[in-house]
Enzyme design. Structure first.
Site, short mmCIF file in Angstrom:
data_model
loop_
_atom_site.label_atom_id
_atom_site.label_comp_id
_atom_site.label_asym_id
_atom_site.label_seq_id
_atom_site.Cartn_x
_atom_site.Cartn_y
_atom_site.Cartn_z
N THR A 15 0.72 -1.21 -0.14
CA THR A 15 -0.05 -0.03 -0.11
C THR A 15 1.02 1.19 0.00
O THR A 15 0.39 2.30 -0.63
CB THR A 15 -0.94 -0.01 1.24
OG1 THR A 15 -0.43 -0.15 2.32
CG2 THR A 15 -2.00 -1.11 1.33
N MET A 93 10.82 -6.51 4.44
CA MET A 93 10.94 -7.15 5.83
C MET A 93 12.40 -7.38 6.13
O MET A 93 12.34 -8.38 6.97
CB MET A 93 9.69 -8.21 5.99
CG MET A 93 8.45 -7.67 5.66
SD MET A 93 8.02 -6.52 7.11
CE MET A 93 7.50 -7.72 8.30
N ILE A 95 16.34 -6.63 7.27
CA ILE A 95 17.49 -5.66 7.82
C ILE A 95 18.48 -5.59 6.86
O ILE A 95 19.14 -6.64 6.68
CB ILE A 95 17.73 -5.84 9.16
CG1 ILE A 95 16.39 -5.56 10.03
CG2 ILE A 95 18.78 -4.95 9.55
CD1 ILE A 95 16.49 -5.96 11.56
N LEU A 96 18.96 -4.51 6.49
CA LEU A 96 20.13 -4.51 5.45
C LEU A 96 21.47 -4.35 6.07
O LEU A 96 21.34 -3.83 6.94
CB LEU A 96 20.05 -3.32 4.41
CG LEU A 96 18.75 -3.34 3.44
CD1 LEU A 96 18.26 -2.00 2.88
CD2 LEU A 96 18.99 -4.49 2.39
N HIS A 112 8.43 3.71 8.91
CA HIS A 112 8.34 3.08 9.92
C HIS A 112 6.92 3.35 10.80
O HIS A 112 6.71 4.82 10.97
CB HIS A 112 9.50 3.42 11.20
CG HIS A 112 9.11 2.40 12.42
ND1 HIS A 112 9.49 1.09 12.28
CD2 HIS A 112 8.81 2.77 13.72
CE1 HIS A 112 8.90 0.78 13.63
NE2 HIS A 112 8.75 1.62 14.12
N ALA A 182 -0.99 8.74 8.15
CA ALA A 182 0.58 9.13 8.28
C ALA A 182 1.29 8.53 7.00
O ALA A 182 1.94 9.28 6.37
CB ALA A 182 1.17 9.01 9.87
N GLU A 183 1.50 7.23 7.06
CA GLU A 183 2.47 6.74 6.01
C GLU A 183 2.19 7.31 4.67
O GLU A 183 3.27 7.44 4.02
CB GLU A 183 2.19 5.20 6.34
CG GLU A 183 2.75 4.76 7.56
CD GLU A 183 2.98 3.08 7.61
OE1 GLU A 183 3.59 2.59 6.83
OE2 GLU A 183 2.16 2.55 8.56
C1 GRF Z 1 3.63 -0.61 6.78
O1 GRF Z 1 3.18 -0.40 8.05
C2 GRF Z 1 5.09 -0.09 6.93
O2 GRF Z 1 5.50 1.06 7.91
C3 GRF Z 1 5.91 -1.24 7.31
O3 GRF Z 1 5.05 -2.22 6.93
C4 GRF Z 1 3.85 -2.14 6.47
C5 GRF Z 1 3.95 -2.20 4.96
O4 GRF Z 1 2.67 -2.15 4.20
N1 GRF Z 1 7.03 -1.26 7.93
P1 GRF Z 1 2.47 -1.96 2.85
O5 GRF Z 1 3.19 -3.41 2.22
O6 GRF Z 1 3.11 -0.88 2.19
O7 GRF Z 1 0.98 -2.24 2.64
#
Ligand code: GRF
Length: 203
Positions: A15, A93, A95-96, A112, A182-183
């Site tokens: 998303t 998902m 960690i680099l 985040h 927010a995101e």
């Molecule tokens: C989001 O909450 C992002 O902050 C995170 O994992 C989720 C990913 O969602 N670290 P999407 O794949 O962008 O829908």
């Protein structure tokens, strides 16, 4: 006009990737262009979103790599091939490594789902972040976009946005609100800001 070539790294639903694609289409992002999407998981819906938008999509399946360095080498090859200048982690998902983040200093950003320095660092991902926020009883949470360095969620903060916690919240409800309010807003806005700074030589 110069556009910064962006690679988006994903692992799931995508998303946040969609928010970036929409921002590119609506003119919120004008200084950058998404040139590829790389997923660490085969079949991630984010790959379909990329294909629907006509963006080259690749999978580098971590489980099929002999170790973490091979995983990063495969990603690096795609980044070089596509000429990527900015890497956006959008629900990625893994960690680099310090090697990778040092090589791309000020060229990797991450979103985040909490207000760093709260509920962040190793182990705080996905719903766990929102479970921790509700468990602690905070009344305000939010999202943070930051540069990525060798410390998980430890790089310089680019943007933050606060989101209210409701009395009857579940981790799932809170996760959705944080994404929506927010995101999906600060990730595209930060992408544009960082692209502008790359073009002007400020970072
Ligand atoms: C989001 O909450 C992002 O902050 C995170 O994992 C989720 C990913 O969602 N670290 P999407 O794949 O962008 O829908």
């Amino acid at each position: 006009m110069k556009k910064v070539k962006i690679a988006v790294l994903v692992s799931g639903g995508g998303t946040n990737l969609q928010a970036l694609i929409d921002a590119q289409n609506s003119g919120v992002i004008t200084s950058g262009k998404i040139v590829c999407v790389i997923s660490s998981k085969p079949g991630a819906y984010a790959l379909t979103r990329a294909e629907n938008a006509g963006i080259d999509a690749y999978t580098v399946f971590k489980k099929e790599c002999k170790d973490h360095s091979e995983f990063e080498e495969k990603i690096e090859k795609i980044l070089i091939k596509k000429g990527a200048e900015l890497i956006i982690l959008a629900g990625f998902m893994s960690i680099l490594s310090a090697d990778f983040t040092k090589k791309h200093e000020n060229r990797i950003i991450n979103v985040h789902p909490a207000l760093i320095p709260s509920f962040c660092g190793a182990g705080y991902y996905g719903l766990k972040v929102h479970e921790a926020a509700l468990g602690y009883g905070v009344k305000v949470t939010g999202a943070t976009v930051h540069f990525v360095n060798e410390i998980p969620d430890g790089g310089k903060i680019i943007m933050q946005k606060a989101v209210r916690v409701h009395d009857n919240d579940t981790p799932e409800k809170l996760q959705k609100r944080v994404m929506k309010q927010a995101e999906w807003k600060i990730l595209p806005a930060s992408a544009e800001l960082v692209c502008k700074k790359i073009i002007s030589g400020e970072v």
